[in-house]
Design a protein around this motif. Sequence first.
Motif, PDB file in Angstrom:
ATOM      1  N   GLU A 216       0.846  -1.192   0.000  1.00  0.00           N
ATOM      2  CA  GLU A 216       0.000   0.000   0.000  1.00  0.00           C
ATOM      3  C   GLU A 216       0.889   1.253   0.000  1.00  0.00           C
ATOM      4  O   GLU A 216       0.621   2.220  -0.717  1.00  0.00           O
ATOM      5  N   ILE A 217       1.939   1.191   0.760  1.00  0.00           N
ATOM      6  CA  ILE A 217       2.849   2.336   0.865  1.00  0.00           C
ATOM      7  C   ILE A 217       3.593   2.596  -0.438  1.00  0.00           C
ATOM      8  O   ILE A 217       3.498   3.677  -1.017  1.00  0.00           O
ATOM      9  N   TYR A 218       4.320   1.594  -0.928  1.00  0.00           N
ATOM     10  CA  TYR A 218       5.090   1.878  -2.145  1.00  0.00           C
ATOM     11  C   TYR A 218       4.211   1.991  -3.371  1.00  0.00           C
ATOM     12  O   TYR A 218       4.596   2.612  -4.357  1.00  0.00           O
ATOM     13  N   GLY A 219       3.020   1.407  -3.280  1.00  0.00           N
ATOM     14  CA  GLY A 219       2.089   1.553  -4.393  1.00  0.00           C
ATOM     15  C   GLY A 219       1.532   2.963  -4.479  1.00  0.00           C
ATOM     16  O   GLY A 219       1.636   3.627  -5.513  1.00  0.00           O
ATOM     17  N   ARG A 220       0.981   3.423  -3.402  1.00  0.00           N
ATOM     18  CA  ARG A 220       0.380   4.751  -3.377  1.00  0.00           C
ATOM     19  C   ARG A 220       1.436   5.824  -3.621  1.00  0.00           C
ATOM     20  O   ARG A 220       1.264   6.741  -4.416  1.00  0.00           O
ATOM     21  N   ARG A 221       2.565   5.678  -2.963  1.00  0.00           N
ATOM     22  CA  ARG A 221       3.547   6.740  -2.941  1.00  0.00           C
ATOM     23  C   ARG A 221       4.446   6.770  -4.167  1.00  0.00           C
ATOM     24  O   ARG A 221       4.863   7.823  -4.615  1.00  0.00           O
TER      25      ARG A 221
ATOM     26  N   GLY B  81       3.975   4.335  -6.970  1.00  0.00           N
ATOM     27  CA  GLY B  81       3.377   3.658  -8.109  1.00  0.00           C
ATOM     28  C   GLY B  81       4.057   2.355  -8.505  1.00  0.00           C
ATOM     29  O   GLY B  81       4.016   1.952  -9.664  1.00  0.00           O
TER      30      GLY B  81
END
Lengths: 146, 146
Positions: free
Chosen positions: A30-35, A37
Amino acid sequence: MSQSANFELDAFLPYQLAILSSRVSAEFAEIYGRRFGLSLAEWRVVAHLSAADKVSTREVFARVDLDKAKISRAAQRLEANGLIEKRQSAVDRRLVEMSLTQKGRDMMAEIAPIARRFEADFLARFADGDGRAFQRLVMEALEASK
Amino acid sequence: MSQSANFELDAFLPYQLAILSSRVSAEFAEIYGRRFGLSLAEWRVVAHLSAADKVSTREVFARVDLDKAKISRAAQRLEANGLIEKRQSAVDRRLVEMSLTQKGRDMMAEIAPIARRFEADFLARFADGDGRAFQRLVMEALEASK
DNA sequence: AATATATCGTTGGAAATGAAATGAGTCAAA
DNA sequence: TTTGACTCATTTCATTTCCAACGATATATT
């Protein structure tokens, strides 16, 4: 009556491990995805590259538990986004050497402390010194299942 | 030079956990796959049903960490293979109640001891009492991440 | 009662996946 | 130096997955 058919999935270690792992991975993704991509495969590739640069797909493949196709596709996207560079190896022209670009290094410099913090927070959920004990046992299990 | 970009994926707990979990799952999946032709989702559904019968998709969904579509499709195949029965709930006709057939119970009676043995073998890989400690800590982590 | 809102399980379709095929390159043996 | 067996990374293609939409049912509000 066959009582042995009565099986407690909740208490079954492989299942527990799968649940735990997928929760932790999802939280971090969730972190590296949101922040940033990144997909999971992309995250693993850049993370690996940050420690050992000039790496072939094959080496990543050997170390990172992703199949070749996934790595190849992740690398394509990372290159398209300017995070890594790919070049044919001079030594063996079948090999593709990947390395982080400056942009990629900058991103890793941002993610690394976030990742460390995430890990620390996770370990802090345990009582007392149990966090370290847990990590030690995970490594022991990994060694044993090689 | 940004040294914090230098990140050791191998030492990162979420990654270690993912590797361990996928190895263990793959090992066990090999068994129920080869021997009973089950997919992971199918295995989880029948395993859950063996403990609590008359279960709706929704309850399985809540307990088993699979999305609705997967459960629905797994249930279809299990029904086609005569391992479970599905019927509309009399109480709430939106609900589908699933339960093991005799054939399904027989299969679970075969798998259950194999699963227990598999778990025991895995725990035996650890030194001394570390196996039990490991399982305890996994459960602690699961509790903490709810 | 009539309407609106929510929940159930299934399905459609776009995207991701993985196994095998492909094409390029290497290396060893004759 | 030609042949054949390998290996590497990418691509192809059939399957799986995931999300959102759907029809059916239930519940809440008016």
